[in-house]
Design a protein around this motif. Sequence first.
Motif, short mmCIF file in Angstrom:
data_model
loop_
_atom_site.label_atom_id
_atom_site.label_comp_id
_atom_site.label_asym_id
_atom_site.label_seq_id
_atom_site.Cartn_x
_atom_site.Cartn_y
_atom_site.Cartn_z
N ILE A 67 54.40 34.56 68.46
CA ILE A 67 54.96 34.29 69.44
C ILE A 67 55.21 36.32 70.07
O ILE A 67 56.35 36.42 69.65
CB ILE A 67 55.49 33.50 69.44
N GLY A 69 57.87 36.87 73.38
CA GLY A 69 58.96 36.78 74.22
C GLY A 69 58.96 37.58 75.61
O GLY A 69 58.09 38.17 75.98
N GLY A 70 59.91 38.78 75.13
CA GLY A 70 60.11 40.05 75.98
C GLY A 70 59.20 41.09 75.49
O GLY A 70 59.54 41.64 75.90
N GLY A 71 59.13 41.05 73.71
CA GLY A 71 58.25 41.94 73.40
C GLY A 71 59.34 42.69 72.85
O GLY A 71 59.29 43.87 72.45
N HIS A 72 60.60 42.41 72.82
CA HIS A 72 61.81 43.75 72.60
C HIS A 72 62.05 43.54 70.80
O HIS A 72 62.78 44.37 70.30
CB HIS A 72 63.15 43.07 73.14
N ASN A 73 61.65 42.48 70.09
CA ASN A 73 61.69 42.39 68.83
C ASN A 73 62.28 44.02 68.07
O ASN A 73 61.05 44.10 67.83
CB ASN A 73 61.55 41.30 67.92
N ILE A 129 72.71 43.46 77.06
CA ILE A 129 72.86 44.68 77.78
C ILE A 129 71.68 45.27 77.84
O ILE A 129 71.89 46.31 79.18
CB ILE A 129 74.07 45.26 77.00
N ASN A 130 70.69 44.79 77.88
CA ASN A 130 69.47 45.87 78.41
C ASN A 130 68.95 44.70 79.44
O ASN A 130 67.57 44.00 78.29
CB ASN A 130 69.23 46.58 77.19
N GLY A 134 64.12 39.97 76.32
CA GLY A 134 63.55 38.27 76.59
C GLY A 134 64.74 37.10 76.30
O GLY A 134 64.81 37.67 75.07
N GLY A 137 63.68 35.71 72.44
CA GLY A 137 63.97 36.07 71.57
C GLY A 137 65.40 36.42 71.25
O GLY A 137 66.24 35.95 70.08
N PHE A 144 74.41 38.16 72.11
CA PHE A 144 76.13 38.95 72.92
C PHE A 144 75.66 39.80 73.62
O PHE A 144 74.59 40.41 73.81
CB PHE A 144 76.46 39.12 71.57
N VAL A 195 59.56 27.83 71.81
CA VAL A 195 60.75 26.77 72.83
C VAL A 195 59.59 27.73 74.70
O VAL A 195 59.23 28.09 74.54
CB VAL A 195 61.69 27.42 72.77
N TRP A 319 66.28 50.14 63.81
CA TRP A 319 67.77 50.12 63.94
C TRP A 319 68.06 49.13 62.60
O TRP A 319 67.61 48.45 61.80
CB TRP A 319 67.73 48.65 64.53
N TYR A 412 72.81 39.99 61.41
CA TYR A 412 72.62 39.34 62.32
C TYR A 412 71.07 39.64 62.39
O TYR A 412 70.44 41.12 62.75
CB TYR A 412 73.26 40.20 64.21
N ASN A 414 68.54 39.49 65.31
CA ASN A 414 68.24 40.26 66.41
C ASN A 414 68.39 41.65 65.48
O ASN A 414 67.69 41.74 66.87
CB ASN A 414 69.01 39.49 67.81
C1 LIG Z 1 66.66 48.48 74.10
C2 LIG Z 1 67.29 46.78 73.35
C3 LIG Z 1 68.75 45.93 73.53
C4 LIG Z 1 69.37 45.09 72.83
N1 LIG Z 1 70.58 44.56 73.30
C5 LIG Z 1 70.75 43.66 73.18
C6 LIG Z 1 72.37 42.83 73.27
O1 LIG Z 1 73.50 43.36 73.19
N2 LIG Z 1 72.63 42.42 72.86
C7 LIG Z 1 71.68 41.46 71.62
O2 LIG Z 1 72.20 40.00 71.69
N3 LIG Z 1 70.95 41.48 71.70
C8 LIG Z 1 70.16 43.25 71.65
N4 LIG Z 1 68.53 43.34 71.12
C9 LIG Z 1 68.37 42.09 70.64
C10 LIG Z 1 67.29 41.45 71.10
O3 LIG Z 1 68.04 40.83 71.05
C11 LIG Z 1 66.28 41.52 70.17
O4 LIG Z 1 65.04 42.45 69.84
C12 LIG Z 1 64.96 39.86 70.38
O5 LIG Z 1 64.37 39.53 69.44
C13 LIG Z 1 64.35 40.44 71.85
O6 LIG Z 1 63.76 39.08 71.93
P1 LIG Z 1 62.35 39.00 73.36
O7 LIG Z 1 61.80 37.69 73.77
O8 LIG Z 1 62.33 39.84 73.89
O9 LIG Z 1 61.36 39.80 71.48
P2 LIG Z 1 60.05 39.36 71.24
O10 LIG Z 1 59.17 40.27 70.81
O11 LIG Z 1 59.09 39.06 72.22
O12 LIG Z 1 60.68 37.86 70.13
C14 LIG Z 1 61.89 38.50 68.96
C15 LIG Z 1 61.32 37.12 68.07
O13 LIG Z 1 61.48 35.15 68.86
C16 LIG Z 1 60.50 34.94 68.76
N5 LIG Z 1 59.60 34.13 69.56
C17 LIG Z 1 59.84 35.00 71.00
N6 LIG Z 1 59.32 33.79 72.07
C18 LIG Z 1 59.52 32.79 71.78
C19 LIG Z 1 59.65 31.85 72.38
N7 LIG Z 1 59.45 30.76 73.49
N8 LIG Z 1 59.50 30.22 70.83
C20 LIG Z 1 59.66 30.59 69.71
N9 LIG Z 1 59.92 31.80 69.27
C21 LIG Z 1 60.03 32.98 69.95
C22 LIG Z 1 59.34 35.56 68.46
O14 LIG Z 1 57.57 35.08 67.44
C23 LIG Z 1 60.47 37.37 67.35
O15 LIG Z 1 59.85 36.46 66.31
C24 LIG Z 1 68.68 44.11 72.27
C25 LIG Z 1 67.34 44.25 71.59
C26 LIG Z 1 66.95 46.14 72.24
C27 LIG Z 1 65.29 46.00 72.23
#
Ligand SMILES: Cc1cc2nc3c(=O)[nH]c(=O)nc-3n(C[C@H](O)[C@H](O)[C@H](O)COP(=O)(O)OP(=O)(O)OC[C@H]3O[C@@H](n4cnc5c(N)ncnc54)[C@H](O)[C@@H]3O)c2cc1C
Length: 456
Positions: A67, A69-73, A129-130, A134, A137, A144, A195, A319, A412, A414
């Motif tokens: 799945i 979301g924002g692709g940041h994991n 903070i970025n 997404g 995730g 936070f 979700v 990380w 944590y 994430n």
């Molecule tokens: C540059 C950067 C800065 C960051 N700064 C912070 C910060 O300040 N604070 C903080 O708390 N975290 C921070 N993070 C960590 C961030 O919270 C995680 O990387 C998080 O997983 C990103 O979510 P995403 O939706 O972008 O990622 P994705 O890679 O799209 O998803 C992350 C995970 O969530 C699951 N998922 C996504 N969407 C859904 C959905 N709709 N339903 C069920 N599961 C789903 C995915 O399968 C995957 O396992 C940062 C990350 C990066 C790369």
Amino acid sequence: MSKVKEELRGAIKGRVLATKDSGYEEARQVWNAMIDRRPAVIVQCVQADDVPPAISFARKNRLELSIRGGGHNIGGYALCDNGVTIDFSRMRKVRVDAEKRRAYVEPGATLADLDEATQAHGLAMPVGINSTTGIAGLTLGGGFGWLTRKYGMTIDNLVSVDVVTAEGKKIRASANENGDLFWAVRGGGGNFGVVTQFEFQLFPIGPEIVAGLIVFPFNQAKQILTKYRQFVDSAPEELNVWVVLRKAPPLPFLPETVHGREVVVLPVFYCGAVAEADKLIAPLRDFGTPLGEHIGPQPYVQWQKAFDPLLTPGARNYWKSHNFTELADGALNSAIEFAGKLPSPQCEIFIGLIAGAPNRVAPNAMAYGHRDARFVLNVHGRWDEAADDEKGIGWAREFFKASAPYASAGAYVNFMTAEEGDRVAAAYGSNYERLVEIKRRYDPENVFHFNQNIKP
Ligand SMILES: Cc1cc2nc3c(=O)[nH]c(=O)nc-3n(C[C@H](O)[C@H](O)[C@H](O)COP(=O)(O)OP(=O)(O)OC[C@H]3O[C@@H](n4cnc5c(N)ncnc54)[C@H](O)[C@@H]3O)c2cc1C
């Protein structure tokens, strides 16, 4: 692959991309360039109803399911190899009910999407903070940022979620409906379902806040960190100050001689009355001899994007992370030691301050349970070339080990990489058993396992 397309296309309003389709290569890019996965099919949903057929297709054909979301994991869990990726990048709408102070957020929304929509009404909630991260995730793992001291983790402000279960059923979870599922998704990641909408409570913020950076020479690091530790013990929760140890980017307010040299950066954020900020921030300057500073009133949405230029997609990132209740001398010493041998100019060690509202929530109130954590340490390894992987990963792992004795229990999720699967039970601590029980009820076959997995 034409069979794949036929079968799915009929059931889905969004786009179904197979490997040779135009748009496929672009759709399989995620933030961390270390991730190079090729799903067999990417389902770009445009509505919640696109999700059940995608899940059912993956299950019927025994395909891996991921799945996005924002692709940041950092572990790249958004994408799987040879399976089905449910991609929400075309579902980014945020609807705000200003009167009720609520935001209704689609699962592909970024923090920028949320901040812009909520700030149009002078409202906001704690996120990261970025701004390209997404919401999905971030929220499902905890979340936070600058507002966390005052208003809690992102997850503390979640009111309800719409979820598609492994069986393809659309249900809502909140304090009053499917309470066990609501408990689990608040920290349990994507383990329990997909979700399709998040509902958050909002707070009046800004639109002007006071924020910026104070930069000190690296040879004053111990003194600054020691004073920082003392300062934050009594600082008001409207004020947040983090620590970043890194090589100085070429910021215009820093002397050129400092560019590229190790420095101590204190990012400062204050969301109280603008007129009060100066006197609260003043003591920070006396921590040492500042090399320069850039602090002032600015729109909240602008500060939320301030770190974007240092966190652009396309670099290789690795990380490691610990939570801390206290910053012991040993923790500070190891941070300074490893900041003194950064393997690349983009690597950094940051200490995020979350002391405040999150600590007032009971550890078993929801799956995210690190309520004793006052600081989150992120060892942020970042470089451009694959040839530097070994050096960068080695540095991050060594520092992680050196600082471990001073960390509090748990982790944590994430900030965990893909190889940290054995840390998942520890990450949830005493909440893990209940998570397993709920997982057995909602996803007994572990359809949603491509994540920091809670095994049924
Ligand atoms: C540059 C950067 C800065 C960051 N700064 C912070 C910060 O300040 N604070 C903080 O708390 N975290 C921070 N993070 C960590 C961030 O919270 C995680 O990387 C998080 O997983 C990103 O979510 P995403 O939706 O972008 O990622 P994705 O890679 O799209 O998803 C992350 C995970 O969530 C699951 N998922 C996504 N969407 C859904 C959905 N709709 N339903 C069920 N599961 C789903 C995915 O399968 C995957 O396992 C940062 C990350 C990066 C790369």
